[in-house]
Design a protein around this motif. Structure first.
Motif, PDB file in Angstrom:
ATOM      1  N   ASP A 129       0.864  -1.172   0.000  1.00 48.44           N
ATOM      2  CA  ASP A 129       0.000   0.000   0.000  1.00 48.44           C
ATOM      3  C   ASP A 129       0.904   1.227   0.000  1.00 48.44           C
ATOM      4  O   ASP A 129       1.815   1.323   0.814  1.00 48.44           O
ATOM      5  CB  ASP A 129      -0.846  -0.055   1.280  1.00 48.44           C
ATOM      6  N   VAL A 130       0.694   2.153  -0.929  1.00 50.17           N
ATOM      7  CA  VAL A 130       1.669   3.240  -1.074  1.00 50.17           C
ATOM      8  C   VAL A 130       1.660   4.202   0.109  1.00 50.17           C
ATOM      9  O   VAL A 130       2.691   4.773   0.443  1.00 50.17           O
ATOM     10  CB  VAL A 130       1.473   4.015  -2.396  1.00 50.17           C
ATOM     11  N   ASN A 189      -3.811   0.940  -3.045  1.00 48.79           N
ATOM     12  CA  ASN A 189      -3.222  -0.390  -3.099  1.00 48.79           C
ATOM     13  C   ASN A 189      -2.358  -0.542  -4.345  1.00 48.79           C
ATOM     14  O   ASN A 189      -2.742  -0.117  -5.435  1.00 48.79           O
ATOM     15  CB  ASN A 189      -4.335  -1.429  -3.106  1.00 48.79           C
ATOM     16  N   MET A 190      -1.188  -1.153  -4.181  1.00 52.49           N
ATOM     17  CA  MET A 190      -0.244  -1.208  -5.306  1.00 52.49           C
ATOM     18  C   MET A 190      -0.803  -1.992  -6.487  1.00 52.49           C
ATOM     19  O   MET A 190      -0.633  -1.593  -7.639  1.00 52.49           O
ATOM     20  CB  MET A 190       1.073  -1.824  -4.848  1.00 52.49           C
ATOM     21  N   LEU A 193      -3.522   0.049  -8.102  1.00 56.10           N
ATOM     22  CA  LEU A 193      -2.912   1.174  -8.800  1.00 56.10           C
ATOM     23  C   LEU A 193      -2.345   0.727 -10.141  1.00 56.10           C
ATOM     24  O   LEU A 193      -2.534   1.397 -11.161  1.00 56.10           O
ATOM     25  CB  LEU A 193      -1.787   1.770  -7.955  1.00 56.10           C
ATOM     26  N   ALA A 194      -1.657  -0.414 -10.117  1.00 55.60           N
ATOM     27  CA  ALA A 194      -1.052  -0.899 -11.357  1.00 55.60           C
ATOM     28  C   ALA A 194      -2.109  -1.104 -12.425  1.00 55.60           C
ATOM     29  O   ALA A 194      -1.873  -0.861 -13.610  1.00 55.60           O
ATOM     30  CB  ALA A 194      -0.304  -2.208 -11.081  1.00 55.60           C
ATOM     31  N   ARG A 258      10.259  -0.962  -6.072  1.00 55.02           N
ATOM     32  CA  ARG A 258       8.909  -1.496  -5.950  1.00 55.02           C
ATOM     33  C   ARG A 258       7.908  -0.563  -6.627  1.00 55.02           C
ATOM     34  O   ARG A 258       7.028  -0.991  -7.368  1.00 55.02           O
ATOM     35  CB  ARG A 258       8.608  -1.669  -4.449  1.00 55.02           C
ATOM     36  N   VAL A 259       8.060   0.749  -6.378  1.00 63.54           N
ATOM     37  CA  VAL A 259       7.144   1.719  -6.973  1.00 63.54           C
ATOM     38  C   VAL A 259       7.283   1.707  -8.502  1.00 63.54           C
ATOM     39  O   VAL A 259       6.297   1.764  -9.224  1.00 63.54           O
ATOM     40  CB  VAL A 259       7.425   3.129  -6.398  1.00 63.54           C
ATOM     41  N   THR A 262       6.220  -2.278  -9.734  1.00 61.14           N
ATOM     42  CA  THR A 262       4.903  -2.801  -9.390  1.00 61.14           C
ATOM     43  C   THR A 262       3.806  -1.761  -9.565  1.00 61.14           C
ATOM     44  O   THR A 262       2.761  -2.043 -10.128  1.00 61.14           O
ATOM     45  CB  THR A 262       4.877  -3.307  -7.938  1.00 61.14           C
ATOM     46  N   VAL A 263       4.042  -0.530  -9.054  1.00 64.49           N
ATOM     47  CA  VAL A 263       2.957   0.446  -9.045  1.00 64.49           C
ATOM     48  C   VAL A 263       2.754   1.039 -10.439  1.00 64.49           C
ATOM     49  O   VAL A 263       1.671   0.959 -11.009  1.00 64.49           O
ATOM     50  CB  VAL A 263       3.239   1.553  -8.018  1.00 64.49           C
TER      51      VAL A 263
END
Lengths: 515, 125
Positions: A129-130, A189-190, A193-194, A258-259, A262-263
């Motif tokens: 979760d960002v 949520n990642m 979001l993606a 990760r951002v 994944t995001v």
């Protein structure tokens, strides 16, 4: 699925709860801190190994906090990438603990901050979760500020305040980025979001990316936003520097990766104009600036700190290659280098701390003749330095190799050239230290500075071994402290051989990212 | 340009406050004022988050106020940003506390809160 997903919240909650114990018990007993921290970290390490076993055999482990579905609640996720960082965090934390048993800093408040730091780092590694990521970044940072400030003398407080102001502005920048992305998509949520980002308003998303990059550039200490790092590492107590040098920036760099992967997703970022060149430039300039600044330092801890600027530059440059060329190889390189560098820096700073405790030696010149007096420490540090330069089979070589290979595959020749050049410069400062340790006789005048005498009672295995040797029991350096450095050196070489295995373990993660 | 400013006044206000905060951090020589600058910077972000909840739903009321009208027809702003801001405020308070503790330590050691004086004192040592 078994109840393995319960491991995720436990890994984060247990150290937070345990952090209250040293202070609470400290009201009645002295010196309980180390035992609480040792028991907790030992448990965390076992948990991390169990989690790794689960992840690498059965795939991702997901825990929904409070049972709320993804749209409303916070998810904790352990995938192939994050599990590596969890293992690194718990292993380095346990190693540092073996050092602080005799080497200090002591006192129950230190162990409270230490446990909070470990908890924050594990939180960064596993959150899905960002916004939760921001909270854990700040928990980590606050614990780090306190740990840096616990150093001797007022300079530590100045360094910590500098770090606090820059770090807070950086985290706030990240938060603005989250605000923009949230405004465009309506979720935090990642995974959600993606899915939502490709359809969202591109202007808002790009503003978000920009702010996040600036925030992470400060947190990871990229030139020219690195100024907090050398003073913070330099002024922190010797027992704390290995911990924060190996883990805090690593966790931030992990969060950045990760951002990115994944995001936002590599496909999306590749299409954003000018993004890849910006990230590549930040990384490459940091690599060169960091190594050049490291070469001109005389203080060993400061030299290693500037070396961190350059090594993290390499990781950021690898992310740039990932974005520019959609290169799987570069992502493997970034992950391997991240973990490898964490291990190398922990070992090197522990070695430097050990030398400082024994002889009070802090500058490169004072390391003269160390190989005679401390053959194991000098040997381990030599191995770690060679691995840092990138001599095979050290782990530093594997990371650099994959990153350079990815750059060449993506036709980014300048990046490969920068990596080569920085290797030469890294050799320049590593060789200076090696030459002092092995080929310069020690000055006769500086006999052993008596370090802080050990006042700690108790018998762990390491202490028992020291006690058997009797005559050396007054030595401020315990066998355990030396063993940690040796283990770090051995692990650096072993991981170098295992580089291919790491790439295999990451395979499911890579196919998920690049399809 | 004027139209952009009036329709996007939330951005204008937020970034004016952000700029003010970062200016204080950079230009102020007093350590306490620097910390106030950091706080101002964070507050701007909090306001941004709260305003954001209303951007998609014009004329929505705050989620905690009781509404008139039939359920399902009432427009309510997203409560999530407000929850986020509560957490972020707590984080900000913790940061301010740590920062003030460090400033007290520095004042006790050097006897000054001004950065230029501090630089001179440290250069002498």
């Amino acid at each position: 699925m078994s109840s393995a997903d319960l491991l995720l919240p436990l890994l984060i909650a247990v150290p937070i709860l345990a952090a209250t114990l040293p202070i609470a018990l400290g009201l009645w007993f002295d010196r309980t801190g180390w035992y609480v921290a040792a028991a907790t970290t030992g448990g965390l390490f076992v948990g991390a190994v169990a989690l790794a076993n689960e992840v690498y055999t059965g795939g991702n482990v997901i825990h929904r906090l409070g049972g709320y579905p993804r749209e409303y609640g916070i998810e904790l996720v352990a995938d192939e990438f994050s599990t590596l960082i969890v293992l690194l965090v718990t292993a380095v934390a346990a190693g540092v603990l073996a050092y602080t048993r005799r080497g200090g800093p002591r006192g129950n408040t230190f162990y409270t901050a230490y446990l909070l730091l470990v908890s924050g780092l594990l939180g960064i590694s596993m959150t899905g979760d960002v916004f939760n990521l921001f909270v854990f970044l700040e928990i980590t940072s606050i614990a780090t500020y306190a740990l840096v400030a616990s150093g001797d003398g007022p300079e530590a407080a100045v360094a910590a305040l500098k770090y606090l102001i820059l770090g807070t502005v950086a985290a706030s920048m990240y938060l603005i980025g989250v605000a923009f992305v949230f405004m465009a998509t309506g979720t935090l949520n990642m995974v959600e979001l993606a899915a939502a980002i490709p359809e969202a308003n591109a202007t808002l998303i790009r503003a978000g990316i920009g702010f996040m990059i600036v925030g992470f550039a400060v947190k990871v200490a990229q030139w020219p936003l690195h100024t907090w790092q050398p003073s913070a590492y330099h002024r922190a107590p010797d027992g704390v520097t290995p911990l924060i040098a190996a883990l805090v920036s690593t966790a931030s760099a992990y969060a950045f990766g990760r951002v990115i992967v994944t995001v936002f997703g590599v496909d999306y970022l590749t299409a954003v104009p000018n993004l890849a060149p910006i990230v590549l430039t930040i990384g490459c300039v940091s690599v060169l600036a960091g190594t050049v600044l490291a070469v001109i330092q005389t203080d060993v801890k400061r030299m290693l700190a500037y070396s961190s600027v350059s090594q993290f530059g390499l990781v950021i440059a690898a992310y740039g290659v990932v974005v520019a060329g959609e290169s799987e190889t570069a992502l493997v390189g970034a992950v391997v280098h991240l973990v490898g560098h964490g291990l190398l820096k922990a070992g090197l700073f522990l070695g430097a701390a050990l030398v400082a405790t024994s002889y009070g030696a802090r500058t490169v010149d004072e390391y003269a003749g160390l190989a005679k007096r401390r053959p194991f420490v000098a040997g381990s540090m030599a191995v770690l330095l060679f691995a840092l330069v990138g001599v095979p089979p050290g782990v530093g070589f594997v990371g650099k190799w994959y990153i350079a290979l990815g750059a060449v595959e993506s036709q980014l020749w300048p990046v490969a050239a920068v990596i080569f050049l920085s290797t030469m410069l890294t050799l320049a400062y590593a060789a200076r230290l090696l030459e002092k340790m092995y080929f310069t006789p020690s000055a006769p005048a500086d006999a052993t500075h008596p370090g802080t005498a050990a006042t700690d009672g108790g018998t762990t295995d390491a202490d028992a071994a020291a006690a058997i040797r009797g005559a050396e029991s007054a030595d401020p350096v315990s066998v355990g402290m030396i063993a940690v450095v040796v283990v770090a050196a051995v692990a650096a070489v072993a991981l170098g051989f295992a580089g291919g295995t790491v790439a295999d373990l990451l395979e499911p993660f890579l196919t998920e990212v690049f399809n | 340009m004027i139209e952009l400013l009036t329709t996007h006044y939330i951005y204008v206000l937020t970034f004016a406050l952000l700029g003010l905060g970062i200016y204080m951090v950079i230009a102020s020589e007093n350590l306490v004022k620097k910390l106030i600058g950091v706080n101002l910077f964070q507050t701007a972000i909090f306001l941004f988050f709260v305003a954001m909840a209303y951007i998609d739903v014009d004329g929505a009321s705050a989620p905690i106020v009781p509404h008139e009208g039939t359920p399902g027809e009432v427009m309510v702003a997203s409560p999530l940003p407000q929850v986020i801001v509560l957490t972020a405020i707590v984080v900000g308070i913790a940061l301010t506390a740590v920062g003030l503790a460090l400033i007290i330590r520095i004042y006790a050691e050097y006897g000054t809160l001004r950065e230029d004086t501090l630089r001179e004192v440290r250069a002498d040592e």
